[in-house]
Design a protein around this motif. Structure first.
Motif, PDB file in Angstrom:
ATOM      1  N   ILE A 284       0.544  -1.398   0.248  1.00 11.77           N
ATOM      2  CA  ILE A 284       0.208   0.071   0.413  1.00 11.77           C
ATOM      3  C   ILE A 284       0.799   1.122  -0.064  1.00 11.77           C
ATOM      4  O   ILE A 284       0.309   2.377  -0.289  1.00 11.77           O
ATOM      5  CB  ILE A 284      -0.941   0.153   1.319  1.00 11.77           C
ATOM      6  CG1 ILE A 284      -1.862   1.421   1.009  1.00 11.77           C
ATOM      7  CG2 ILE A 284       0.004   0.199   2.568  1.00 11.77           C
ATOM      8  CD1 ILE A 284      -3.425   1.176   1.736  1.00 11.77           C
ATOM      9  N   ALA A 285       1.951   1.279   0.496  1.00 14.77           N
ATOM     10  CA  ALA A 285       2.764   2.713   0.868  1.00 14.77           C
ATOM     11  C   ALA A 285       3.101   2.682  -1.070  1.00 14.77           C
ATOM     12  O   ALA A 285       3.367   4.241  -1.118  1.00 14.77           O
ATOM     13  CB  ALA A 285       4.101   2.042   1.267  1.00 14.77           C
ATOM     14  N   ASP A 286       3.480   2.453  -1.311  1.00 16.28           N
ATOM     15  CA  ASP A 286       4.000   2.316  -3.140  1.00 16.28           C
ATOM     16  C   ASP A 286       2.770   2.688  -3.576  1.00 16.28           C
ATOM     17  O   ASP A 286       3.328   3.054  -5.272  1.00 16.28           O
ATOM     18  CB  ASP A 286       5.234   1.322  -3.075  1.00 16.28           C
ATOM     19  CG  ASP A 286       5.708   0.717  -2.282  1.00 16.28           C
ATOM     20  OD1 ASP A 286       6.116   2.060  -1.648  1.00 16.28           O
ATOM     21  OD2 ASP A 286       6.601  -0.534  -1.796  1.00 16.28           O
ATOM     22  N   ILE A 287       1.243   1.793  -3.960  1.00 21.17           N
ATOM     23  CA  ILE A 287       0.721   2.206  -4.719  1.00 21.17           C
ATOM     24  C   ILE A 287       0.424   3.653  -5.129  1.00 21.17           C
ATOM     25  O   ILE A 287       0.961   4.864  -4.513  1.00 21.17           O
ATOM     26  CB  ILE A 287      -1.124   1.816  -4.210  1.00 21.17           C
ATOM     27  CG1 ILE A 287      -0.940   2.301  -3.129  1.00 21.17           C
ATOM     28  CG2 ILE A 287      -0.635   0.261  -4.447  1.00 21.17           C
ATOM     29  CD1 ILE A 287      -2.621   1.963  -2.822  1.00 21.17           C
ATOM     30  N   THR A 288      -0.243   3.946  -6.787  1.00 28.14           N
ATOM     31  CA  THR A 288      -0.307   5.538  -7.066  1.00 28.14           C
ATOM     32  C   THR A 288      -1.311   5.923  -6.322  1.00 28.14           C
ATOM     33  O   THR A 288      -2.374   5.359  -6.045  1.00 28.14           O
ATOM     34  CB  THR A 288       0.389   5.255  -8.543  1.00 28.14           C
ATOM     35  OG1 THR A 288      -1.729   4.362  -9.154  1.00 28.14           O
ATOM     36  CG2 THR A 288       0.548   4.586  -9.606  1.00 28.14           C
ATOM     37  N   ASP A 289      -1.794   7.203  -6.458  1.00 27.66           N
ATOM     38  CA  ASP A 289      -2.860   8.373  -5.865  1.00 27.66           C
ATOM     39  C   ASP A 289      -3.827   7.507  -7.054  1.00 27.66           C
ATOM     40  O   ASP A 289      -5.097   7.510  -6.434  1.00 27.66           O
ATOM     41  CB  ASP A 289      -2.956   9.632  -6.933  1.00 27.66           C
ATOM     42  CG  ASP A 289      -1.884   9.987  -5.848  1.00 27.66           C
ATOM     43  OD1 ASP A 289      -2.115   9.661  -4.785  1.00 27.66           O
ATOM     44  OD2 ASP A 289      -1.532  11.683  -6.756  1.00 27.66           O
TER      45      ASP A 289
ATOM     46  N   PHE B  70      -4.991   4.447  -5.011  1.00 27.29           N
ATOM     47  CA  PHE B  70      -5.072   4.144  -3.784  1.00 27.29           C
ATOM     48  C   PHE B  70      -6.823   4.841  -3.893  1.00 27.29           C
ATOM     49  O   PHE B  70      -7.710   4.595  -2.736  1.00 27.29           O
ATOM     50  CB  PHE B  70      -4.202   5.226  -2.865  1.00 27.29           C
ATOM     51  CG  PHE B  70      -4.637   5.651  -1.328  1.00 27.29           C
ATOM     52  CD1 PHE B  70      -5.131   4.673  -0.967  1.00 27.29           C
ATOM     53  CD2 PHE B  70      -5.780   6.561  -1.065  1.00 27.29           C
ATOM     54  CE1 PHE B  70      -5.644   5.010   0.675  1.00 27.29           C
ATOM     55  CE2 PHE B  70      -6.177   6.862   0.489  1.00 27.29           C
ATOM     56  CZ  PHE B  70      -5.700   6.108   1.082  1.00 27.29           C
TER      57      PHE B  70
ATOM     58  N   TYR C 261      -8.972   1.750  -4.571  1.00 28.65           N
ATOM     59  CA  TYR C 261      -9.184   0.879  -2.751  1.00 28.65           C
ATOM     60  C   TYR C 261      -9.847   1.900  -2.113  1.00 28.65           C
ATOM     61  O   TYR C 261     -10.608   0.938  -1.450  1.00 28.65           O
ATOM     62  CB  TYR C 261      -7.475   0.832  -2.798  1.00 28.65           C
ATOM     63  CG  TYR C 261      -7.593   0.262  -1.097  1.00 28.65           C
ATOM     64  CD1 TYR C 261      -8.179  -0.570  -0.941  1.00 28.65           C
ATOM     65  CD2 TYR C 261      -7.056   1.058   0.124  1.00 28.65           C
ATOM     66  CE1 TYR C 261      -8.317  -1.617   0.500  1.00 28.65           C
ATOM     67  CE2 TYR C 261      -7.071   0.604   0.962  1.00 28.65           C
ATOM     68  CZ  TYR C 261      -7.583  -0.067   1.512  1.00 28.65           C
ATOM     69  OH  TYR C 261      -7.554  -1.168   2.775  1.00 28.65           O
ATOM     70  N   PHE C 262      -9.492   3.155  -1.841  1.00 28.23           N
ATOM     71  CA  PHE C 262     -10.247   3.678  -0.103  1.00 28.23           C
ATOM     72  C   PHE C 262     -11.456   3.617  -0.898  1.00 28.23           C
ATOM     73  O   PHE C 262     -12.470   4.127   0.511  1.00 28.23           O
ATOM     74  CB  PHE C 262      -8.960   4.704   0.103  1.00 28.23           C
ATOM     75  CG  PHE C 262      -9.524   4.599   1.168  1.00 28.23           C
ATOM     76  CD1 PHE C 262      -9.657   4.126   2.773  1.00 28.23           C
ATOM     77  CD2 PHE C 262      -9.769   6.566   1.308  1.00 28.23           C
ATOM     78  CE1 PHE C 262      -9.427   4.419   3.982  1.00 28.23           C
ATOM     79  CE2 PHE C 262     -10.139   6.108   2.836  1.00 28.23           C
ATOM     80  CZ  PHE C 262     -10.373   5.681   3.923  1.00 28.23           C
ATOM     81  N   PHE C 263     -11.750   4.787  -1.752  1.00 31.32           N
ATOM     82  CA  PHE C 263     -13.181   5.564  -2.189  1.00 31.32           C
ATOM     83  C   PHE C 263     -13.630   5.355  -2.912  1.00 31.32           C
ATOM     84  O   PHE C 263     -15.663   5.630  -3.230  1.00 31.32           O
ATOM     85  CB  PHE C 263     -12.850   6.994  -2.738  1.00 31.32           C
ATOM     86  CG  PHE C 263     -11.506   8.208  -1.359  1.00 31.32           C
ATOM     87  CD1 PHE C 263     -11.893   8.536  -1.072  1.00 31.32           C
ATOM     88  CD2 PHE C 263     -10.150   8.410  -2.178  1.00 31.32           C
ATOM     89  CE1 PHE C 263     -11.339   9.408   0.487  1.00 31.32           C
ATOM     90  CE2 PHE C 263      -9.252   8.574  -0.983  1.00 31.32           C
ATOM     91  CZ  PHE C 263      -9.604   9.190   0.374  1.00 31.32           C
TER      92      PHE C 263
END
Lengths: 184, 998, 112
Positions: free
Chosen positions: C32-37, C40, C43-45
């Motif tokens: 997760i630390a390396d994924i692109t905007d 993210f 995944y999150f929104f």
């Protein structure tokens, strides 16, 4: 420091009583309790160390010598010992992977007893408490009104209602009203 | 004598048992078992109220819960008064006081009736059109006027002195309605061995058998059979029969809500009896036997007192022994009303004519009418009725004819046919189907495990109803797991089978007329109003309903919906099913708030969580504040002190001497297992593997989006055991958040979480004398600064009981937090206080705690943060590990918006006038002279008078705050503008922190 | 008031004992630390909010405490099945139109 005062215990339900002829409410005596968490592989060793067979079937319990093991979840048990034993230490002797957290003072308990104890508790509890569905020995975490409790049926007409300390007066009050209504 | 219209030897009430009550101040005698409606009719009273909009005189239309008209104010005593009670449902008890509503100065002479004359100005949609402008008049003129004029009845202002009960129940089969169908179904289900609940809204079972006296079941009078069957059911262990109990809501997954009326019919309720009881029943299977409701005829002046449903007339006669008039006309489109005529005639009452809108009534009823010598006018209409306060004539004409005839009557019984009661079926989200042949909506596709039987299922024939109900009872019992033999036989005979029915306006009230022919009595909606709505462009029945308010009164259109629909369909040139049907919603009939909340009043409204030290704080006169459900000691005022003085003193005392504080409400989670440190590394921004046992550390928890979620001090008790603390309000959600990640994202970690918030009472001892106060009480722990420095934790004993002792501080002073098992909390607190008091220390509350932490610039999550604040925004970046490969929030913190310059950041504010205390929540601007709307830079999050600093201090979230150090900003208030200076260093007291480490 | 089957307690319980946990089968990226905007955001929104079948998470918070997944129809609120966390997403073909209409329901459709 032997001349120091020894702190005395004060239970949150001390001196309370209530209910009706069909469902009496009394505070349970102090007991030692742990919240026991462990994987399936540890069950046998923990059962041995605690001298009570940890139940693995949902909603069931086991009792031996005043000690009760209540199934709460697939890796969670509430162990209650009426003689006040050091359950954290005993579980520790199993040598098996587990977590034992002392919750002797987190929980207190109300004993609800009488022919309509189930009806009284159903004033706030949404579970089916008929003997067919919730037989003697059955136990479950659930709700009474807005408070979480663990219900444990110790006899056809008796439930032990385990509740967190600060919710105890609320749960006692709600079941007491249910007990009065059940008597009508 | 219980009324001149009581017919001796008729009805089922006992003449010897009487009760006295009053209506509008006049005293009347009723019989036990009377409703207010039957008792008033027995005494010749037909005028009961005034209508909602036009203030027209209104009487009794029905004999049941569908009543839209006869709504009274009923009281038992000064404190127990209820408006809008249906006179047809409320049973009379001795001493009850009733009065009419919506009239002034009196029922017979009501000034508001002028509205009836002005009705052209009050057409449908009138509210929407008339009160649009001028805008200002809405608040000052229109709304007060509408509020005064609108509404029926007057709500009581006093607190409800009654109590209510509630319970959950489970059953195999729930049967709703105890008429022929419900009783048969319940009997079959019960004989099959199922656990059965049978509920009915009336005082006794029987349903339509109350009036339908021609029916014989198993060779007996139907009503008698019903009572015997109910007695048989009640005697069975597996059956519960509840009367006066309305199934008002059918919810998801066979959850049915019942309201049982326990005392409203009693002159002297038992001491512990609740007024009403809410049952929340979960049924494996549900049988709906809810019957049907008769419709009225739609013609001019059909709302005059004395006009009522034919079945109501029969109920008053056959059950209550009351004649609704001495010359009773009948106007019908359905055979059933003929039986009313037969019953009346047999009771010796004159029936001048049966007016039937149909050319061809059922042959059997027609022959019977002729045999009894009753004139039948087929193909005729009642064009209007005469009489204002009570009907005195009907004007009758042949369809399409011009000649009319006026017939003297004193009551008119009407029937347009029957509407199946599909309310509960529809609430269960079942889909209705339109039966074109019989012109009615019937249960179509079921959405839940239920079955409809009898009249509500469109089954008209008595024997067919019985057989359908018996089969359903057996089937549902078996489906619920019962294995017994439920085969029984019941035979029913009815004297006539009924045909007919019409929906919509009758002859004389058609589209070419503008007469007042009412469809919704309670909301004064006429046939012409529906037509106007269509002409104004409404096409959907949902729009027509809202435009006209048809069916929107407290009776929810039980009589009016079908008429409204048919008139709309006719105007639109569509079939009824094409126009659609409005949604049936819970509750079926109005339910009191008391029933809905039942036990949840007073102390049981919400759990009031109290700490083990609470009784001591109460005894010391503390004021309390609510934090979540907790009651926390807020401040301890001495005699003569106000809150400000008390807090100022407490703040000084803690820093000068010491204070003790009840921190028991802090959330606590025991994190245990070999992977405990690894798990906390993922849950907090900090690193935990570097924390040694016996030490503690302040930690910050972020959500995946990078914003601060919670904070707290975490102590490492052993390699595999951590004592985590959370904010007071955050405890449940932090545990939920941790469990979520542990169970679903990191299930392989060997670690478990246990809430121990309530296991421990927590006594914070803070101040220069803290060590001296507790030292003699502690056993087994060296609490010297060298052995036990700031941020240490150890296990030992205090006052002879086990403790987890933390050396930590939320005040910036030398401090300890003593955790002891909760039941010992008060005793240990008292022992600490016994040491502290002689030294000049004080107990302090949450307000002082807030001030002291603000003096040190410590944040409170949820006050100084609001879910959009990052650790960097709060200058807490030091607590975010730069080395960890992963933690919840690591990616969120890299989002472009979260690393952009100019974000709102937490800074200190110092008012230019040191004595001025800012208001929390106040907005902060750069230019106080900017025209409105001004550019807001942020807001004040915390603000206090600091007695230790001798001035006010504040914290604020300010856009680009960290770059504004030393800048002057402004806080505009209603009466003044306050100038403030930004200080990016939020530590207002003991900047070096030397006081912590002594 | 829903009745929800808990696959751990092996029993249907009242909705009051549960807490909904949003969409199921959305795994946190292990890197997760390396994924692109954009990754993210996805995944999150981003959620589908379907009308009809949804796979969602529930926690038996006032029961066994366990998270599990369920397939539910958002229109009818019918639960097709519940299954333990970590178990694969069931194929809709295995539960839709298969025991969906109970024999009883079919009987009811045929009556009248």
């Amino acid at each position: 420091m032997s001349d120091l005062m020894q702190a005395t215990r004060r239970g949150v339900l001390d001196g309370m009583h209530g209910g009706s002829a069909v469902a009496r409410l009394t505070p349970a005596a102090p007991a030692s309790r742990i919240s026991l968490r462990a994987p399936a592989a540890s069950v046998e060793a923990l059962s041995g160390a605690l001298a009570v067979a940890l139940p693995v079937k949902p909603k069931t319990s086991a009792s031996a010598n005043g000690r009760h093991a209540l199934w709460i979840g697939p890796d969670e048990w509430l162990i209650i010992d009426e003689s006040g034993a050091d359950l954290v230490a005993e579980a520790g002797k199993s040598g098996a992977l587990h977590s034992a957290a002392d919750v002797s003072h987190r929980n207190t308990a109300v004993i609800v007893s009488g022919p309509k104890a189930d009806v009284a508790i159903n004033a706030g509890c949404p579970q089916d408490l008929s003997l067919a569905i919730f037989p003697v020995g059955a136990c479950s975490r659930t709700l009474v009104g807005k408070a979480e409790v663990v219900l444990y049926r110790t006899a056809a007409d008796t439930f032990r209602v385990e509740v967190w300390r600060s919710f105890a007066a609320y749960v006692f009050g709600l079941i007491a009203e249910g007990a009065e209504d059940a008597a009508l | 004598m219980s009324g001149a219209n009581r017919i001796s030897g008729w009805g089922r009430l006992t003449p010897a048992k009487t009760a006295r009550f009053t209506f509008d101040g006049k005293s009347y005698t009723a019989l036990e078992g009377d409703t207010v409606a039957s008792a008033l009719l027995a005494n010749g009273v037909h005028l009961l109220g005034r209508s909602f909009k036009y203030h027209r005189p209104r009487g009794i239309l029905t004999a049941g819960p569908e009543e839209p008209n006869a709504l009274l104010d009923v009281s038992r005593d000064a404190a127990r008064r209820q408006p809008n009670v249906r006179a047809t449902v409320q049973e009379v008890f001795d001493g009850m006081v009733t009065s009419s509503q919506n009239r002034w100065p009196s029922l017979a002479l009501d000034i508001g009736a002028v509205n009836d004359l002005m009705s052209p100005f009050f057409a449908a949609g009138f509210y929407y059109k008339t009160f649009m402008w001028p805008k200002k008049a809405w608040e000052k003129v229109y709304e007060p006027f509408i509020r005064k004029a609108a509404g029926l009845g007057e709500a009581p202002k006093e607190e409800d002195p009654d109590h209510y009960a509630g319970r959950y129940a489970h059953t195999d089969v729930l049967v709703v309605g105890a008429g022929v169908a419900g009783l048969s179904a319940a009997l079959a289900a019960a004989k099959s061995g199922a656990k059965v609940m049978l509920v009915d809204e009336q005082p006794e079972v029987g349903g339509a058998l109350h009036y339908d006296t021609g029916v014989k079941i198993n060779g007996k009078d139907g009503f008698t059979w019903a009572q015997e069957t109910a007695a048989e059911l009640k005697a069975m262990d597996n059956v519960t029969v509840l009367s006066r109990t309305t199934a008002f809501g059918y919810y998801n997954h066979n959850m049915i809500a019942l309201c049982e009326r326990v005392t409203d019919h009693k002159a002297k309720p038992g001491k512990n009896e609740p007024r009403e009881r809410l049952w929340q029943v979960r049924a494996k299977r549900v049988i709906l036997a809810t019957g049907q409701i008769e419709r009225h005829m739609v013609f001019e002046n059909n709302d005059r007192p004395g006009v009522m449903l034919a079945s109501a007339g029969r109920t008053f006669l056959n059950h209550f022994g009351v004649a609704v008039g001495q010359k009773v006309g009948i106007y019908t489109a359905h055979d059933s009303a003929y039986e009313a005529a037969f019953d009346l005639k047999r009771a010796g009452i004159s029936v001048p004519a049966i007016v039937d809108s149909r050319e061809k009534p059922g042959e059997a009823v027609l022959a019977q009418a002729r045999a009894m010598g009753i004139e039948v006018l087929t193909g005729h209409a009642v064009l209007t009725v005469g009489g204002k306060l009570r009907v005195n004539s009907m004007t009758v004409g042949r369809h399409a004819g011009s000649a009319t005839r006026k017939i003297a009557i004193d009551a008119l019984l009407v029937s347009a046919g029957w509407t199946p009661s599909v309310h509960l079926f529809s609430q269960s989200r079942g889909k209705l189907r339109w039966d074109a042949e019989t012109q009615r909506f019937l249960p179509g596709t079921y959405a839940q495990d239920s079955l409809s039987v009898g009249a509500c299922n469109g089954t008209d024939d008595l024997q067919a109803t019985i057989e359908e109900a018996l089969a359903a009872g057996e089937l549902m019992a078996k489906a619920a797991g019962a294995e017994g033999n439920g085969k029984i036989e019941i035979t029913g005979e009815a004297p006539f089978s009924w045909t007919g029915g019409m929906i919509g306006a009758a002859e004389g009230a058609g589209p070419d007329t503008t007469v007042k022919a009412f469809i919704d009595f309670q909301h004064d909606v006429c046939a012409k109003d529906i037509r106007l709505a269509v002409r104004e462009g409404m096409q959907s029945i949902e729009h027509i309903k809202r435009f006209t308010t048809n069916g929107m009164a407290s009776d929810q259109g039980k009589l009016s919906n079908m008429h409204g629909l048919a008139i709309a369909a006719e105007m639109l040139g569509k079939d009824i099913p094409q126009v659609g049907l409005t949604t049936f919603r819970q509750p079926y009939t109005p339910v009191t708030f008391g029933t809905i909340i039942n036990h949840s009043r007073g102390d049981l409204f919400d759990p009031a969580r109290k700490t083990p030290i609470h009784p001591w704080a109460v005894a010391k006169g503390a004021e309390f504040e609510d934090v979540g459900n907790w009651k926390r000691a807020w401040y301890y005022a001495k005699p003569g002190e106000d809150m400000h003085a008390a807090v100022a003193r407490e703040c000084k005392t803690v820093r000068d001497v010491a204070g003790i504080f009840d921190a028991s409400t802090l959330g606590k989670i025991e994190v245990v297992g070999p992977d405990a440190a690894k798990f906390l590394n993922l849950m907090y921004t900090n690193a935990w593997d570097t924390l040694k046992p016996g030490k503690c550390r302040y930690g910050i928890m972020t959500r995946e989006d990078g914003f601060i979620y919670d904070d707290g001090v975490v102590g490492r008790m052993a390699e595999d055991r951590f004592h985590v603390t959370t904010t007071t309000g955050g405890a449940p959600r932090v545990l939920q958040h941790m469990e979520d990640y542990l169970q679903t994202e990191f299930p392989d970690l060997k670690v478990w979480l246990t809430s121990t918030t309530e296991q421990w009472a927590v006594i914070a001892v803070q101040g220069p004398k803290a060590r001296e106060i507790i030292a003699p009480l502690v056993e087994g722990i060296d609490i010297s600064n060298e052995a036990f420095p700031h941020m240490s934790v150890a296990e030992g004993k205090i006052c002879g009981v086990p403790t987890r002792l933390f050396r930590m501080s939320f005040t910036g002073e030398l401090g300890f937090e003593i955790n002891v098992p909760a039941d010992y909390g008060q005793a240990v607190w008292e022992a600490v206080w016994a040491r502290a008091e002689p030294m000049g220390a004080c107990p302090y509350g949450t307000e002082t705690m807030h001030v002291l932490r603000a003096e040190k610039g410590y944040i409170i999550v949820g006050q100084d943060t609001d879910g959009t604040v990052t650790p960097d925004d709060a200058s807490l970046n030091w607590a975010v590990s730069k080395k960890k490969p992963d933690f919840v929030g690591i990616r969120g913190l890299k989002r472009p918006d979260l690393v952009a310059p100019g974000r709102k950041q937490l800074v200190g504010l110092l008012t230019k006038d040191p004595n001025g205390v800012l208001e929390e929540g106040a907005q902060v601007v750069a230019d106080p002279n900017e025209p409105k709307p001004m550019t807001m830079l942020g807001h004040v999050t915390s603000s206090y008078w600091s007695s230790n600093c001798g001035r006010s201090i504040a914290m604020a979230l300010i856009a680009d705050g960290k770059n504004r150090n030393g800048k002057t900003l402004y806080v505009p208030m209603a009466d003044r503008t306050i100038a403030v200076e930004v200080v990016t260093d939020m530590v207002f007291f003991d900047k070096e922190g030397g006081r912590l480490n002594v | 008031m829903l009745l929800i089957y808990c696959p751990y307690c092996e029993e249907e319980r009242n909705e009051l004992e549960f807490r909904n946990g949003g969409d199921a089968h959305i795994a946190r990226p292990t890197n997760i630390a390396d994924i692109t905007d954009e990754e993210f955001e996805e995944y999150f929104f981003i959620r589908q909010n379907p009308k009809g079948l949804i796979y969602e998470r529930w926690r038996h918070v006032h029961g066994c405490g366990k998270f599990f997944n369920a397939a539910r129809d958002t229109v009818s609120d019918r639960f097709y099945l519940s299954y333990k966390a970590g178990e694969p997403k069931p194929d809709p073909a295995t539960f839709l139109n298969n025991g969906n209409e109970s024999a009883l329901n079919k009987d009811k459709g045929a009556s009248k």
